[in-house]
Design an enzyme around this catalytic site. Sequence first.
Site, PDB file in Angstrom:
ATOM      1  N   HIS A  39       0.844  -1.204   0.000  1.00 47.94           N
ATOM      2  CA  HIS A  39       0.000   0.000   0.000  1.00 47.94           C
ATOM      3  C   HIS A  39       0.879   1.254   0.000  1.00 47.94           C
ATOM      4  O   HIS A  39       0.582   2.240  -0.681  1.00 47.94           O
ATOM      5  CB  HIS A  39      -0.893   0.031   1.246  1.00 47.94           C
ATOM      6  N   GLN A 155      -8.456  -7.596 -10.586  1.00 48.91           N
ATOM      7  CA  GLN A 155      -9.136  -6.388 -10.117  1.00 48.91           C
ATOM      8  C   GLN A 155      -8.696  -5.165 -10.936  1.00 48.91           C
ATOM      9  O   GLN A 155      -9.518  -4.356 -11.368  1.00 48.91           O
ATOM     10  CB  GLN A 155      -8.810  -6.175  -8.633  1.00 48.91           C
TER      11      GLN A 155
END
Length: 280
Positions: A39, A155
């Site tokens: 992240h 995704q």
Amino acid sequence: MTTHICKSISSMREFGDAWRAEKLRIGFVPTMGALHAGHAELLKRARAECDKVVCSIFVNPTQFGPKEDFALYPRTWEADQALCVELGVDAIFAPDAREIYRPNDCTHVEVAELSDQLCGVFRKGHFRGVTTVVYKLFAIVEPDVAYFGEKDFQQLVIIERMVKDLYLAVRIVPVPTVREADGLALSSRNRYLSAAERAQAAKIGKALSMTKYLVQGEMAADDLLEYVFIELRDANITQIDYIALVDSHTLRPTKDPHGARLCVAAYVGTTRLIDNVGFP
Ligand code: AMP
């Protein structure tokens, strides 16, 4: 500088509106929290390329199946907030589920076909939950650029298609997978692994990185898949949802590794892990 915490849609919109009025470019990183170095890489890219950075932290209930780990999913708010401050995030959007989903909601976003391949076969409705929430987040944050990890390759492809098909005014930037030194792709779910499982899990990344050399040596598609299968089996990873070589745009199986993606989903203990590698 301050990292603002926005719990409501209206407070997030206030910041976005003010920034847009100043013609500032907004970079957006949607996450489910339990932030790690993967992240952080997305947030650093956003920080380097945009004027303002928004990180959303929202464990999205609609992308979990009834037997999946929604209740157990790690929630590490204090550490997440500290990392966002350290990385110079301008706003954390952390809404309650009731803020995002109202009781009489009846609109969903679904990217047909792409959502039915690979993980879509095993996680029915998962990608509909993802695309619906990402669409809502885009509508609230109105970013100029949004960053998505290649770690979740399907995704990424689905979001890119949603943006294209719905003419959304956001640019999607893919970010390469961040790995541990031993090749394990970072994932919030790695926290579920015991020490022994952690060692097993590293074999997935190792096998995938080896396939790059095998493709350079022109190994055939079926042999590549067989190689990964045997490596996983030797690591005692036997509950495999799929090992597939797919076209990077259609996600349909292909026999030509060049320009394709090799994707894996498998259980290590009770933890479902995904990983993938792309070939030039
Ligand atoms: P998540 O919190 O798991 O929903 O992930 C939020 C974003 O971080 C998604 O775009 C992921 O693809 C991305 N991400 C997760 N793990 C990694 C990783 N190891 N490397 C790069 N990006 C990642």
